[in-house]
Write a protein that holds these residues in place. Structure first.
Motif, PDB file in Angstrom:
ATOM      1  N   UNK A  89       0.590  -1.004  -0.466  1.00 44.94           N
ATOM      2  CA  UNK A  89      -0.045  -0.039  -0.233  1.00 44.94           C
ATOM      3  C   UNK A  89       0.787   1.604  -0.011  1.00 44.94           C
ATOM      4  N   UNK A  90       0.630   2.604  -0.794  1.00 48.66           N
ATOM      5  CA  UNK A  90       0.737   3.306  -0.888  1.00 48.66           C
ATOM      6  C   UNK A  90      -0.025   4.652  -1.366  1.00 48.66           C
ATOM      7  N   UNK A  91      -0.174   5.588   0.739  1.00 53.21           N
ATOM      8  CA  UNK A  91      -0.660   6.151   1.219  1.00 53.21           C
ATOM      9  C   UNK A  91      -1.003   7.219   0.439  1.00 53.21           C
ATOM     10  N   UNK A  92      -2.250   7.352  -0.619  1.00 53.41           N
ATOM     11  CA  UNK A  92      -2.436   8.798  -1.329  1.00 53.41           C
ATOM     12  C   UNK A  92      -2.710   7.981  -2.831  1.00 53.41           C
ATOM     13  N   UNK A  93      -1.998   6.402  -3.232  1.00 59.60           N
ATOM     14  CA  UNK A  93      -2.752   5.908  -4.903  1.00 59.60           C
ATOM     15  C   UNK A  93      -3.561   5.274  -4.274  1.00 59.60           C
ATOM     16  N   UNK A  94      -4.534   5.838  -4.652  1.00 60.76           N
ATOM     17  CA  UNK A  94      -6.101   5.207  -4.649  1.00 60.76           C
ATOM     18  C   UNK A  94      -6.796   5.819  -5.777  1.00 60.76           C
ATOM     19  N   UNK A  95      -7.417   4.826  -6.759  1.00 57.56           N
ATOM     20  CA  UNK A  95      -8.209   5.245  -7.846  1.00 57.56           C
ATOM     21  C   UNK A  95      -9.188   6.671  -8.149  1.00 57.56           C
ATOM     22  N   UNK A  96      -8.810   7.440  -8.827  1.00 51.45           N
ATOM     23  CA  UNK A  96      -9.575   8.486  -9.003  1.00 51.45           C
ATOM     24  C   UNK A  96      -8.458   9.748  -8.365  1.00 51.45           C
ATOM     25  N   UNK A  97      -7.460   9.550  -8.112  1.00 60.50           N
ATOM     26  CA  UNK A  97      -6.391  10.491  -7.096  1.00 60.50           C
ATOM     27  C   UNK A  97      -5.339  10.427  -8.813  1.00 60.50           C
ATOM     28  N   UNK A  98      -5.068  11.702  -8.784  1.00 63.28           N
ATOM     29  CA  UNK A  98      -3.747  12.882 -10.211  1.00 63.28           C
ATOM     30  C   UNK A  98      -3.198  12.889  -9.289  1.00 63.28           C
ATOM     31  N   UNK A  99      -2.158  11.979 -10.136  1.00 60.10           N
ATOM     32  CA  UNK A  99      -0.638  11.546  -9.456  1.00 60.10           C
ATOM     33  C   UNK A  99       0.354  12.226 -11.037  1.00 60.10           C
ATOM     34  N   UNK A 100       1.735  12.433 -10.590  1.00 67.25           N
ATOM     35  CA  UNK A 100       2.814  12.376 -11.382  1.00 67.25           C
ATOM     36  C   UNK A 100       3.527  11.698 -11.138  1.00 67.25           C
ATOM     37  N   UNK A 101       4.636  11.041 -12.731  1.00 69.33           N
ATOM     38  CA  UNK A 101       5.322  10.152 -11.827  1.00 69.33           C
ATOM     39  C   UNK A 101       6.257  10.436 -13.245  1.00 69.33           C
ATOM     40  N   UNK A 102       7.826   9.635 -12.622  1.00 71.46           N
ATOM     41  CA  UNK A 102       8.447   9.907 -13.156  1.00 71.46           C
ATOM     42  C   UNK A 102       9.429   8.496 -13.122  1.00 71.46           C
ATOM     43  N   UNK A 103       9.831   7.831 -14.663  1.00 72.23           N
ATOM     44  CA  UNK A 103      10.775   7.032 -14.149  1.00 72.23           C
ATOM     45  C   UNK A 103      10.889   6.088 -15.492  1.00 72.23           C
ATOM     46  N   UNK A 104      11.799   5.614 -15.928  1.00 71.43           N
ATOM     47  CA  UNK A 104      11.623   4.764 -17.274  1.00 71.43           C
ATOM     48  C   UNK A 104      11.223   3.814 -18.131  1.00 71.43           C
ATOM     49  N   UNK A 105      10.037   3.804 -18.689  1.00 68.21           N
ATOM     50  CA  UNK A 105       9.407   2.944 -19.552  1.00 68.21           C
ATOM     51  C   UNK A 105       9.652   2.067 -19.884  1.00 68.21           C
ATOM     52  N   UNK A 106       9.427   0.972 -19.964  1.00 72.27           N
ATOM     53  CA  UNK A 106       9.173  -0.871 -20.271  1.00 72.27           C
ATOM     54  C   UNK A 106       7.652  -0.865 -20.793  1.00 72.27           C
ATOM     55  N   UNK A 107       8.145  -1.928 -21.269  1.00 73.20           N
ATOM     56  CA  UNK A 107       7.092  -2.825 -22.090  1.00 73.20           C
ATOM     57  C   UNK A 107       6.293  -3.938 -20.798  1.00 73.20           C
ATOM     58  N   UNK A 108       5.626  -4.571 -21.442  1.00 71.97           N
ATOM     59  CA  UNK A 108       5.266  -6.199 -20.798  1.00 71.97           C
ATOM     60  C   UNK A 108       4.307  -6.269 -20.904  1.00 71.97           C
ATOM     61  N   UNK A 109       4.094  -7.404 -22.086  1.00 70.76           N
ATOM     62  CA  UNK A 109       2.823  -7.936 -22.701  1.00 70.76           C
ATOM     63  C   UNK A 109       2.542  -6.791 -23.567  1.00 70.76           C
ATOM     64  N   UNK A 110       2.977  -6.173 -23.756  1.00 68.79           N
ATOM     65  CA  UNK A 110       2.272  -4.534 -25.161  1.00 68.79           C
ATOM     66  C   UNK A 110       1.796  -4.029 -24.599  1.00 68.79           C
ATOM     67  N   UNK A 111       2.011  -3.730 -23.146  1.00 74.51           N
ATOM     68  CA  UNK A 111       1.817  -2.506 -22.131  1.00 74.51           C
ATOM     69  C   UNK A 111       2.871  -1.785 -22.060  1.00 74.51           C
ATOM     70  N   UNK A 112       2.054  -0.780 -21.980  1.00 70.16           N
ATOM     71  CA  UNK A 112       3.820   0.206 -21.226  1.00 70.16           C
ATOM     72  C   UNK A 112       3.481   0.676 -19.447  1.00 70.16           C
ATOM     73  N   UNK A 113       4.616   0.439 -19.177  1.00 70.39           N
ATOM     74  CA  UNK A 113       4.389   0.137 -17.885  1.00 70.39           C
ATOM     75  C   UNK A 113       6.122   1.097 -17.314  1.00 70.39           C
ATOM     76  N   UNK A 114       5.753   1.823 -15.860  1.00 67.75           N
ATOM     77  CA  UNK A 114       6.619   1.967 -15.455  1.00 67.75           C
ATOM     78  C   UNK A 114       6.854   1.449 -13.954  1.00 67.75           C
ATOM     79  N   UNK A 115       7.802   0.452 -14.070  1.00 67.75           N
ATOM     80  CA  UNK A 115       8.543  -0.133 -12.878  1.00 67.75           C
ATOM     81  C   UNK A 115       8.889   0.799 -11.698  1.00 67.75           C
TER      82      UNK A 115
END
Length: 126
Positions: A89-115
């Motif tokens: 769990x991460x406090x504040x990470x919940x459906x409907x919340x707007x966030x800005x994320x930063x990281x290196x883009x990857x792909x998993x099963x054809x979908x874009x992923x940030x680890x």
């Protein structure tokens, strides 16, 4: 009728006849661009990216012994899966919340992923 009136009228008709999800996607895309974030549809695997959007879903995915927290971020153009390894769990990470994320883009099963992306919770639009 001036061109300016035609522009206003066109926007009004679009708001009245468009699907709510389409309007929300347009608004989210414009807001993320104004905040200096990249559009998810333009991000490529291997690039260091900053994406801003709304969380559509958040779920705990226990795989074997290590738990992962997965969230789907939608920025108005495309979805990106966010995966935090070893987190339940991460406090504040919940459906409907707007966030800005930063990281290196990857792909998993054809979908874009940030680890394990760095994230910044955004205040709601008033």
């Amino acid at each position: 009728m001036s061109a300016k009136d035609g522009g206003y009228f066109s926007r009004l008709v679009r708001k009245l006849t468009s699907d709510v999800e389409d309007l929300d996607a347009d608004e989210m895309s414009m807001r993320s661009g104004a905040e200096g974030a990249q559009r998810a549809c333009d991000c490529r695997s291997g690039e260091e990216v900053t994406v801003m959007g709304r969380l559509r879903s958040v779920e705990l995915c226990p795989t074997n012994e290590a738990a992962t927290l997965e969230a789907e971020l939608f920025d108005g153009t495309q979805g990106v899966t966010l995966i935090w390894l070893g987190r339940r769990r991460i406090p504040g990470i919940e459906p409907g919340r707007t966030i800005k994320v930063r990281g290196r883009m990857a792909e998993r099963a054809g979908q874009k992923v940030l680890y394990n992306p760095y994230y910044e919770l955004q205040s709601p639009v008033s």
